[in-house]
Structures are given as structure tokens and as C-alpha cells.
Design a protein around this motif. Structure first.
Motif, PDB file in Angstrom:
ATOM      1  N   GLU A  11       0.832  -1.208   0.000  1.00 14.76           N
ATOM      2  CA  GLU A  11       0.000   0.000   0.000  1.00 14.76           C
ATOM      3  C   GLU A  11       0.861   1.250   0.000  1.00 14.76           C
ATOM      4  O   GLU A  11       0.526   2.237  -0.654  1.00 14.76           O
ATOM      5  N   ASP A  12       1.979   1.226   0.738  1.00 12.88           N
ATOM      6  CA  ASP A  12       2.869   2.388   0.779  1.00 12.88           C
ATOM      7  C   ASP A  12       3.393   2.711  -0.621  1.00 12.88           C
ATOM      8  O   ASP A  12       3.461   3.877  -1.011  1.00 12.88           O
ATOM      9  N   ALA A  46     -12.794  -7.146  -8.146  1.00 13.13           N
ATOM     10  CA  ALA A  46     -13.041  -6.298  -6.979  1.00 13.13           C
ATOM     11  C   ALA A  46     -11.727  -5.678  -6.530  1.00 13.13           C
ATOM     12  O   ALA A  46     -10.698  -6.341  -6.509  1.00 13.13           O
ATOM     13  N   LYS A  47     -11.776  -4.387  -6.205  1.00  8.06           N
ATOM     14  CA  LYS A  47     -10.630  -3.697  -5.619  1.00  8.06           C
ATOM     15  C   LYS A  47     -10.983  -3.487  -4.154  1.00  8.06           C
ATOM     16  O   LYS A  47     -12.033  -2.935  -3.838  1.00  8.06           O
ATOM     17  N   LEU A  48     -10.113  -3.942  -3.288  1.00 11.06           N
ATOM     18  CA  LEU A  48     -10.363  -3.790  -1.866  1.00 11.06           C
ATOM     19  C   LEU A  48      -9.948  -2.406  -1.393  1.00 11.06           C
ATOM     20  O   LEU A  48      -8.990  -1.828  -1.900  1.00 11.06           O
ATOM     21  N   MET A  49     -10.664  -1.878  -0.419  1.00 11.36           N
ATOM     22  CA  MET A  49     -10.285  -0.614   0.200  1.00 11.36           C
ATOM     23  C   MET A  49      -9.002  -0.856   0.997  1.00 11.36           C
ATOM     24  O   MET A  49      -8.589  -1.992   1.214  1.00 11.36           O
ATOM     25  N   SER A  50      -8.365   0.210   1.476  1.00 11.95           N
ATOM     26  CA  SER A  50      -7.085   0.075   2.186  1.00 11.95           C
ATOM     27  C   SER A  50      -7.240  -0.772   3.445  1.00 11.95           C
ATOM     28  O   SER A  50      -8.331  -0.916   3.998  1.00 11.95           O
ATOM     29  N   THR A  51      -6.113  -1.305   3.912  1.00 13.32           N
ATOM     30  CA  THR A  51      -6.146  -2.136   5.121  1.00 13.32           C
ATOM     31  C   THR A  51      -6.593  -1.339   6.337  1.00 13.32           C
ATOM     32  O   THR A  51      -7.037  -1.918   7.323  1.00 13.32           O
ATOM     33  N   GLY A  52      -6.495  -0.018   6.278  1.00  9.88           N
ATOM     34  CA  GLY A  52      -6.982   0.822   7.376  1.00  9.88           C
ATOM     35  C   GLY A  52      -8.485   0.721   7.580  1.00  9.88           C
ATOM     36  O   GLY A  52      -8.996   1.089   8.638  1.00  9.88           O
ATOM     37  N   THR A  53      -9.193   0.218   6.584  1.00 12.61           N
ATOM     38  CA  THR A  53     -10.647   0.049   6.700  1.00 12.61           C
ATOM     39  C   THR A  53     -11.029  -1.374   7.119  1.00 12.61           C
ATOM     40  O   THR A  53     -12.200  -1.660   7.321  1.00 12.61           O
ATOM     41  N   ALA A  54     -10.034  -2.263   7.232  1.00 10.13           N
ATOM     42  CA  ALA A  54     -10.292  -3.681   7.506  1.00 10.13           C
ATOM     43  C   ALA A  54     -10.564  -3.936   8.989  1.00 10.13           C
ATOM     44  O   ALA A  54     -10.068  -3.233   9.862  1.00 10.13           O
ATOM     45  N   MET A  55     -11.342  -4.955   9.231  1.00  8.01           N
ATOM     46  CA  MET A  55     -11.583  -5.475  10.574  1.00  8.01           C
ATOM     47  C   MET A  55     -11.341  -6.981  10.509  1.00  8.01           C
ATOM     48  O   MET A  55     -11.675  -7.617   9.511  1.00  8.01           O
ATOM     49  N   THR A  56     -10.773  -7.543  11.568  1.00  6.53           N
ATOM     50  CA  THR A  56     -10.539  -8.976  11.623  1.00  6.53           C
ATOM     51  C   THR A  56     -11.343  -9.550  12.781  1.00  6.53           C
ATOM     52  O   THR A  56     -11.342  -8.994  13.882  1.00  6.53           O
ATOM     53  N   VAL A  57     -12.030 -10.653  12.516  1.00  8.51           N
ATOM     54  CA  VAL A  57     -12.835 -11.328  13.542  1.00  8.51           C
ATOM     55  C   VAL A  57     -12.243 -12.711  13.756  1.00  8.51           C
ATOM     56  O   VAL A  57     -11.967 -13.438  12.804  1.00  8.51           O
ATOM     57  N   THR A  74       2.120  -7.794   7.113  1.00 13.62           N
ATOM     58  CA  THR A  74       3.068  -8.177   6.082  1.00 13.62           C
ATOM     59  C   THR A  74       3.524  -6.932   5.335  1.00 13.62           C
ATOM     60  O   THR A  74       2.934  -5.869   5.465  1.00 13.62           O
ATOM     61  N   LYS A  75       4.550  -7.089   4.524  1.00 15.38           N
ATOM     62  CA  LYS A  75       5.021  -5.962   3.717  1.00 15.38           C
ATOM     63  C   LYS A  75       4.087  -5.714   2.544  1.00 15.38           C
ATOM     64  O   LYS A  75       4.002  -4.609   2.037  1.00 15.38           O
ATOM     65  N   GLU A  76       3.401  -6.749   2.090  1.00 16.58           N
ATOM     66  CA  GLU A  76       2.446  -6.612   0.995  1.00 16.58           C
ATOM     67  C   GLU A  76       1.050  -6.893   1.524  1.00 16.58           C
ATOM     68  O   GLU A  76       0.866  -7.706   2.419  1.00 16.58           O
ATOM     69  N   GLN A  77       0.079  -6.204   0.959  1.00 16.32           N
ATOM     70  CA  GLN A  77      -1.298  -6.369   1.378  1.00 16.32           C
ATOM     71  C   GLN A  77      -2.115  -6.950   0.221  1.00 16.32           C
ATOM     72  O   GLN A  77      -1.777  -6.793  -0.943  1.00 16.32           O
ATOM     73  N   PHE A  78      -3.204  -7.609   0.581  1.00 17.59           N
ATOM     74  CA  PHE A  78      -4.143  -8.142  -0.400  1.00 17.59           C
ATOM     75  C   PHE A  78      -4.938  -6.954  -0.929  1.00 17.59           C
ATOM     76  O   PHE A  78      -5.647  -6.295  -0.186  1.00 17.59           O
ATOM     77  N   MET A  79      -4.786  -6.646  -2.208  1.00 16.14           N
ATOM     78  CA  MET A  79      -5.341  -5.427  -2.788  1.00 16.14           C
ATOM     79  C   MET A  79      -6.668  -5.647  -3.515  1.00 16.14           C
ATOM     80  O   MET A  79      -7.460  -4.736  -3.636  1.00 16.14           O
ATOM     81  N   GLY A  80      -6.886  -6.829  -4.035  1.00 21.30           N
ATOM     82  CA  GLY A  80      -8.105  -7.097  -4.789  1.00 21.30           C
ATOM     83  C   GLY A  80      -7.971  -8.403  -5.536  1.00 21.30           C
ATOM     84  O   GLY A  80      -6.973  -9.108  -5.389  1.00 21.30           O
ATOM     85  N   HIS A 103       5.831  -4.489  -9.312  1.00 24.45           N
ATOM     86  CA  HIS A 103       5.897  -4.413  -7.852  1.00 24.45           C
ATOM     87  C   HIS A 103       4.738  -5.238  -7.305  1.00 24.45           C
ATOM     88  O   HIS A 103       3.616  -5.120  -7.771  1.00 24.45           O
ATOM     89  N   GLY A 104       5.007  -6.054  -6.343  1.00 25.21           N
ATOM     90  CA  GLY A 104       3.969  -6.922  -5.808  1.00 25.21           C
ATOM     91  C   GLY A 104       3.943  -8.251  -6.540  1.00 25.21           C
ATOM     92  O   GLY A 104       4.850  -8.589  -7.305  1.00 25.21           O
ATOM     93  N   ARG A 105       2.879  -8.998  -6.306  1.00 22.41           N
ATOM     94  CA  ARG A 105       2.773 -10.323  -6.911  1.00 22.41           C
ATOM     95  C   ARG A 105       1.312 -10.701  -7.057  1.00 22.41           C
ATOM     96  O   ARG A 105       0.441 -10.087  -6.454  1.00 22.41           O
TER      97      ARG A 105
END
Length: 130
Positions: A11-12, A46-57, A74-80, A103-105
Motif C-alpha cells: 500500500e505504501d 473487486a478492488k479492496l479498500m485500504s487495510t486501514g478500513t479492515a476489521m478482523t474477527v 506483512t510488507k504486501e497487502q491483499f489489494m483485490g 511491484h507486488g505479486r
């Protein structure tokens, strides 16, 4: 066969792109969209919103614990993700090569079950975003 195309990136890194660099990334996604739609392999995206909007249950004994943020640090985030319906893994890999992979994978994984469309009987899930 239905494949998930899972996109991971920093994300950075994405946030630091100039408007021109961001447009170049989106152009590669556009090439992928056009390729998969032309070949009738596109199923969904689907494009996911930033990890700042995520909640984990998670469940801890008998209680549910809800925390801010993604599941793992992690250094990489799930983006979509994309869902594509290709004849085989090799065709899916060739399609994915159109995505911005500098960049990314990207992870390709077969999907065993998909609610909303019956791909085995050629029913297509069509979403009109207009």
C-alpha cells in the motif's frame, strides 16, 4: 475452470505513485480486462479498500474478538482480485502476465465453488457497472 487471481502489493508503494504512474498501472489492468472480456474468460473483479478500513474477527474460546486491521502484518497487502474462467492453468497464467507485476505479486488459485453463477453450465455472471 474458474481461477481466482489474487493481487498483493505494498500500500505504501501504491500510495506514493504519481498520478501518471498510477495511470500506467491502471492501463495494465485495463489491458487485462479487455483481454479477458474479449476471450469471454472474465467473471468478476473487486478492488479492496485500504487495510486501514479492515476489521478482523476471530474466535477466542467462547468469545469473538474484533480487531482493527487485516489478519496479518506483512510488507504486501491483499489489494483485490479477479475471477477468470479459463480452459486451463496455462491460459490463466498467460492472462495474468498482462497485469502490472513490476511491484507486488499475483497468486492464481483454482476456485472450487462459486455462488451466484453456474460456470459448469455456462451461465455467466454479468455486472453492468454503467
Amino acid at each position: 475452470m474458474l481461477f481466482s487471481v489474487l493481487i498483493y502489493a505494498s500500500e505504501d508503494f501504491i500510495d506514493a505513485l504519481t498520478p501518471e504512474e498510477h495511470a500506467a498501472v491502471l492501463k495494465k489492468h485495463g489491458s487485462f480486462h479487455e483481454h479477458t472480456k474479449t476471450n469471454r474468460t472474465f467473471a468478476a473483479a473487486a478492488k479492496l479498500m485500504s487495510t486501514g478500513t479492515a476489521m478482523t474477527v476471530r474466535k477466542d474460546s467462547d468469545d469473538f474478538v474484533v480487531t482493527d486491521g487485516p489478519f496479518a502484518e506483512t510488507k504486501e497487502q491483499f489489494m483485490g482480485f479477479y475471477l477468470i474462467d479459463c480452459a486451463n492453468l496455462e491460459d490463466a497464467i498467460e492472462a495474468v502476465k498482462l497485469l502490472p507485476l513490476d511491484h507486488g505479486r499475483v497468486e492464481i488459485r483454482p476456485v472450487e465453488f462459486f455462488e451466484g453463477a453456474d460456470f459448469k453450465n455456462a451461465e455467466r455472471l454479468v455486472i453492468d457497472a454503467s
